[in-house]
Design a protein around this motif. Sequence first.
Motif, short mmCIF file in Angstrom:
data_model
loop_
_atom_site.label_atom_id
_atom_site.label_comp_id
_atom_site.label_asym_id
_atom_site.label_seq_id
_atom_site.Cartn_x
_atom_site.Cartn_y
_atom_site.Cartn_z
N UNK B 87 9.80 45.75 84.91
CA UNK B 87 9.06 45.89 83.67
C UNK B 87 10.05 45.57 82.60
N UNK B 88 10.95 46.29 82.46
CA UNK B 88 12.07 46.22 81.25
C UNK B 88 12.52 44.83 81.01
N UNK B 89 13.11 44.16 81.86
CA UNK B 89 13.52 42.81 81.93
C UNK B 89 12.40 41.81 81.45
N UNK B 90 11.02 41.85 82.11
CA UNK B 90 9.90 41.06 81.79
C UNK B 90 9.72 41.50 80.12
N UNK B 91 9.44 42.67 79.87
CA UNK B 91 9.27 43.07 78.47
C UNK B 91 10.16 42.51 77.46
N UNK B 92 11.53 42.62 77.76
CA UNK B 92 12.61 42.34 76.94
C UNK B 92 12.64 40.62 76.75
N UNK B 93 12.62 39.83 77.87
CA UNK B 93 12.66 38.35 77.85
C UNK B 93 11.46 38.04 76.80
N UNK B 256 -1.52 53.47 85.25
CA UNK B 256 -0.44 53.73 86.33
C UNK B 256 0.76 53.90 85.73
N UNK B 257 1.74 53.02 86.29
CA UNK B 257 2.93 52.89 85.82
C UNK B 257 3.23 51.32 85.55
N UNK B 258 2.17 50.58 85.15
CA UNK B 258 2.20 49.22 85.10
C UNK B 258 3.11 48.66 83.92
N UNK B 259 3.34 49.59 82.77
CA UNK B 259 3.96 49.33 81.75
C UNK B 259 5.22 50.17 81.73
#
Lengths: 274, 312
Positions: B87-93, B256-259
Motif C-alpha cells: 500500500x505504501x509503495x502504491x500510495x507513494x508512487x 478493513x486494512x485496504x489503505x
Amino acid sequence: MNLRKIVHGTWMAFCVFLLVSPALFFFIWMLSLSLKYEIDNGAYPPILIPERIAWKNYAGVFESNNFLLYFKNSIIVTGGATLLALMVGVPAGYGIARMRATKSAMVIMIARMTPGLSFLIPLFLLFQWLGLLGTLVPQILIHLVVTVPIVIWIMISYFETTPLELEEAAMIDGATRWQVFRNVALPIAKPGIVVAFILSVIFSWNNFVFGIVLASRETRTLPVAVYNMLSFEQVSWGPLAAAALIVTLPVLILTIVAQRQIIAGLTAGAVKGG
Amino acid sequence: MTAVSTPAVPASEEEARPHKGGHLKPSYWPFVLPALLVVGAVILFPWVFTIWMSLNEWRVGSDTSFVGLANYIRLATDMRFLESLWHTILYTVLSVVAPLILGTAAALAFNTKLPFRGLLRGIFVMPMMATPVAIALVWTMMFHPQLGVLNYLLSLVGIPPQAWVFHPASVIPSLVLVETWQWTPLVMLIVLGGLAAIPQEPYESAQIDGANAWQKFRYITLPMISPFLMVAVIIRTIDALKSFDIIYAITQGGPGTASETINLYLYSVAFAYYDVGYGSAIAVVFFLLIILLSLVLLHLRQRAAWSSGDGK
C-alpha cells in the motif's frame, strides 16, 4: 500582434484559474458547509449558498467541548515549542554557518526524513517514566522535533548569506563572539528569524500525530480536539466544518499575510514537519 | 542537501557568499551546544532507544526481555506488514507522480506575467499550509457517496457516482487525490525557483531557429529544471512515505486494512496494541526504507545535476 497578446493573456489566466479552482472551491465549500443547517447540508443536489445562515454552528463550537481550553493548549504548545526552538536554533544556525560545518546539518536532514511516529514511541515511554503525561510539557518538548530542524535549517541558509565584514570589524574592535552575534549578526538576521518563526508556528500548530498519542482530555490541542468531535458525538456536518475552519483559519490568514516569507522559507529549506 | 539554492530572503548578490579569505576562528561551539543538547534529547535519543527496543519483547505495562532479531524475523512473515508495504509503495508512487506533473504545469503557468499573480499564488499555496486534520474532515464529507459534493460534480458531467474512500479498490486513489491537492503547490514552488534561474538567451536563439513551444520546453526548459525536479521528487517521496494525518483522519487505514500504509500499521502496533518492541522494529525498517530510497534518488540527482549550480 496586440490581439495575439490578449489571446495569450486570456489563455494563461484561464489556465491559472483552472489550477487555482480546486483550492478555491474546497475552501468555499468548507465555508458553505460550516454555515448551513443540517437540513441544507443533507440536501441533494447540494446547496452552495443557503437561504438561512446557521451562525449557531460557530457559536456552538465555542460553547461546547472545552474548545477555548483546547485553543489555549494549542497556543501554549505552539508558542512554547517555537520560542524554545528559536532560542536554541538561531545561535546554532549561526554557529554552524560560521564554522562552515554545513555537513553536520545532515542530522537535521535525517531527522526530517524520520517518520514522526518513530520519535513518539521512545519519547512516550520516557514521558511516562518521568510522570509528565497529563501535562502540556511532553507535547511542547516533542514539538521540538518539528520546530528545531526548521529553525536551524533556515537560519543556516540565512546566515550564510549575511556579510562577514561587519562581524570581522567588530572582532578587531575587541568585541567578544557573543557580542558580535548579539549586536551585529542578530539584527541583520531579523528577516530570516521571521521566516523561521512563521514556518515553525504553522507546522507546530498543524501537528496532529503527537497529540493523538500524548494528549489527555485536558491537554488536547485543536487538531486533536477537532478530530475527536468526529468520533464523539453524532456527526453533524455544520458544526464539524465550523470547528475545522476555526482550527485552520489562523494558519490560512498567516499564509495570505506572510506569503512572501513562507515561500522564501519553503524553497530555501524545503522543510516540512511531522 | 535538498535545499534549493535560492537564499531564504533576498540579500544583495555580491554578498551572497562569505569570501574565502576572512576566516573566523572555529570556536563557535557555545552557540551550537544548546541545540545539540535538544537534538540529542528529542532526536538522537529516540533513534538509539528505538533500535534497542526493537531487539526486545516489549509491551507497555509488562516485563521486557531481550529477543535479538526475533521482531525482525516476525516482520518478514507478517502478512499485514507486507500488505501495508505494498500500500505504501502504491500510495507513494502515485503521490509523487501526480503532484510532479501538475506542479510543473502550474509552475509554467505561474512563471508568466499574470494579473493578480500574488493573490492567485497565495490561494494556490493554501492547501499545503492548512491544518491537515481540518481539511481531511471536509474531504471526508465531500467523499460521502450520497450527500457528498464530489459525486454531484461528477453527475454534472455524466459520470456515475463513485464509492471513493468507502471501497477497497478506490480508497488509495481517493487518498492520493487529497495528497495531490495538498502538495502540488510545493512542487510548483520548487520548480518555479528553477524556472526563475533560467537565462533568456537559449530561448531567443531557439526562437531564431524556429523552435515551437513544445521543442523549447523539451530541449531547454526541461533539462534546465531537471535538478529542481529531482529535489521535488526526493521531498515528495519522503513526505508521501511518511503520510499519516490525511490517511488516519479519513479512513484510519480502512475499509478493513485496504489503505493501511506502514505508518498506519506502525501506529496500530505501537499505540493500539502497545506492542512497542515490535512497533520499534517496524519503525527501524521503515526508516531504513526511507533512507535507502533517498540515497537512490540523491544518486540519480547527482547524475542529473549537470546544469545550474545547485550545490549545497
